[in-house]
Design a protein around this motif. Structure first.
Motif, PDB file in Angstrom:
ATOM      1  N   ARG A  80       0.847  -1.208   0.000  1.00 44.78           N
ATOM      2  CA  ARG A  80       0.000   0.000   0.000  1.00 44.78           C
ATOM      3  C   ARG A  80       0.880   1.255   0.000  1.00 44.78           C
ATOM      4  N   PRO A  81       1.726   1.432  -1.028  1.00 43.61           N
ATOM      5  CA  PRO A  81       2.575   2.626  -1.063  1.00 43.61           C
ATOM      6  C   PRO A  81       1.721   3.883  -1.157  1.00 43.61           C
ATOM      7  N   ARG A  82       2.075   4.918  -0.338  1.00 45.77           N
ATOM      8  CA  ARG A  82       1.243   6.137  -0.307  1.00 45.77           C
ATOM      9  C   ARG A  82       1.648   7.071  -1.449  1.00 45.77           C
ATOM     10  N   VAL A  83       0.634   7.494  -2.240  1.00 45.82           N
ATOM     11  CA  VAL A  83       0.888   8.394  -3.370  1.00 45.82           C
ATOM     12  C   VAL A  83       0.853   9.837  -2.851  1.00 45.82           C
ATOM     13  N   LYS A  84       2.026  10.518  -2.947  1.00 41.74           N
ATOM     14  CA  LYS A  84       2.088  11.924  -2.508  1.00 41.74           C
ATOM     15  C   LYS A  84       2.211  12.804  -3.744  1.00 41.74           C
ATOM     16  N   ALA A  85       2.156  14.107  -3.550  1.00 41.09           N
ATOM     17  CA  ALA A  85       2.239  15.056  -4.678  1.00 41.09           C
ATOM     18  C   ALA A  85       3.474  14.751  -5.525  1.00 41.09           C
TER      19      ALA A  85
END
Ligand code: AMP
Ligand code: MG
Length: 403
Positions: A81-86
């Motif tokens: 579940r890698p977190r998508v950041k800006a």
């Protein structure tokens, strides 16, 4: 004489779905559900990707050209579940859960990947290519009602909600007694005074189409005592006994007498239909049913599809409305009937450019089984009309499973 529809109401008032049994999902095809099937969890169970591509933040797509750094990959079945950041995105494959932070999936066809970066050229709507949690069904919602027949899609639905074992109605045991001292089997050499038993094999084939594979028929000579004994034995072992022949008013027509002598109660005999007038229906103890079908092959098949097969479906748990389907279809050509009784005329489906229609298949008499070989079922012509114009809607009863 009562009408075929009134006769069917009588059958329906006696035939009750048989008791339920537990069955493994892998064996359930052809059975009717004796329980409702509900979703054990939401379908889809989580937001997931409908496409191969990149999970992104829609806000990031406003820049042109939009170049995002790939911080990981999620494939179907992956718990990552890698977190998508800006400024970042995650490579995603069809069926994978949407990683946190992402709100849109861009199809791989709209992108170019190069050394850890992806360029997105086309514009994409926010939320695109995401199948939402619960959009097909919410946890606990009703997916299949009791009475539903299990076929391909229904088996799939049950598997999707973890229904590995099902409660279904038992299928009825059916046997066929073909009366007639003139009857010989299809393997036998026959002389001019003998007839090959075509009703037995034809009815077995119709039952096999219904999932009742391996039904047996026997030929019974026109002797009252033999018939009573055979009926008694059959009623001990089977839910439904189909008799053919011997149900009219001739010297050797012993079925109605024998049915009563065997302890059953006649519910109707003689109907306002053509062919099929002498059709008989009787019930015995414990939800047991006897159908006396006339001997002539077209009469036997007509009465079988009108009453016996629908009753068998009802016992198998089909809803009352689903047991005896007829379709309203336009006549492709004119048709005629002598009127007075409901006329069942062999008919064939024709697939025309402007839609499905039926055309009558002429038959010489109710002994003319050969003509049935060219038919898909019967049209039912009402008793108060004798001429039917092309285009008029008539009720068609299928006699075979249709594609
Ligand atoms: P029944 O109803 O017994 O008077 O029979 C009417 C006609 O159907 C007679 O000509 C019989 O020979 C014929 N028939 C009766 N049973 C069968 C059968 N199982 N297969 C083919 N023809 C039959
Ligand atoms: Mg006979």
């Amino acid at each position: 004489m009562i009408t075929p529809d009134a006769a069917w109401s009588i059958v329906l008032s006696h035939a009750r779905p048989l008791e339920s049994i537990s069955i493994s999902l892998t064996e359930a095809s052809g059975y009717c559900l004796a329980e409702d099937v509900r979703a054990d969890r939401s379908l889809p169970p989580a937001d997931r990707s409908a496409m191969d591509g990149y999970a992104v933040r829609h806000d990031d797509l406003q820049r042109r050209p939009c170049i995002l750094r790939i911080i990981g990959e999620v494939a179907a079945g992956s718990f990552q579940r890698p977190r998508v950041k800006a400024g970042t995105c995650v490579r995603i494959l069809t069926g994978a859960n949407i990683p946190p932070g992402a709100d849109t999936v861009v199809m791989v066809e709209q992108t170019q990947e190069h050394t850890g970066l992806v360029t997105i050229r086309s514009s994409v709507q926010s939320g695109s290519n995401i199948l939402r949690q619960g959009e097909d069904a919410r946890k606990g919602s009703l997916l299949l009602r009791r009475g539903t027949r299990m076929d391909t899609a229904q088996v799939g639905v049950c598997a999707a909600v973890g229904k590995a074992t099902l409660r279904v109605h038992r299928l009825p045991g059916v046997t066929i007694l073909c009366t007639g001292s003139e009857l010989r089997s299809a393997h036998d050499r026959v002389q001019a005074h003998e007839i090959r038993n075509s009703n037995g094999p034809a009815l077995c084939a119709a039952l096999a189409d219904e999932g009742l594979v391996g039904t047996k028929f026997i030929s019974v000579a026109d002797r009252r005592r033999t018939l009573v004994a055979t009926l008694r034995r059959a009623l001990r072992c089977y839910d439904v006994v189909l008799c053919t022949g011997g149900v009219s008013a001739g010297t050797y027509d012993f079925v109605s007498d024998a049915v009563e002598a065997a302890g059953a109660t006649i519910r109707f005999h003689w109907l306002a239909m053509k062919p099929g007038k002498p059709t008989l229906y009787a019930t015995a103890h414990k939800n047991r049913h006897i159908f006396g079908l006339p001997g002539n092959p077209l009469s036997a098949l007509t009465a079988f599809h009108e009453f016996a097969l629908p009753a068998i479906r009802r016992l198998a748990g089909h809803s009352a409305e689903a047991c005896r389907t007829a379709w309203l279809l336009p006549l492709a050509d004119t048709a005629e009937s002598s009127g007075g009784r409901v006329r069942y005329e062999l008919a064939r489906l024709v697939n025309r450019p402007n839609g499905l229609a039926v055309v009558a298949v002429p038959s010489r008499s109710s002994a003319d089984l050969v003509s049935a070989g060219h038919a898909d079922g019967v049209i039912m012509l009402p008793p108060d009309q004798t001429r039917f114009a092309a285009g008029q809607l008539v009720a068609f009863r299928p006699w075979r499973p249709l594609p």
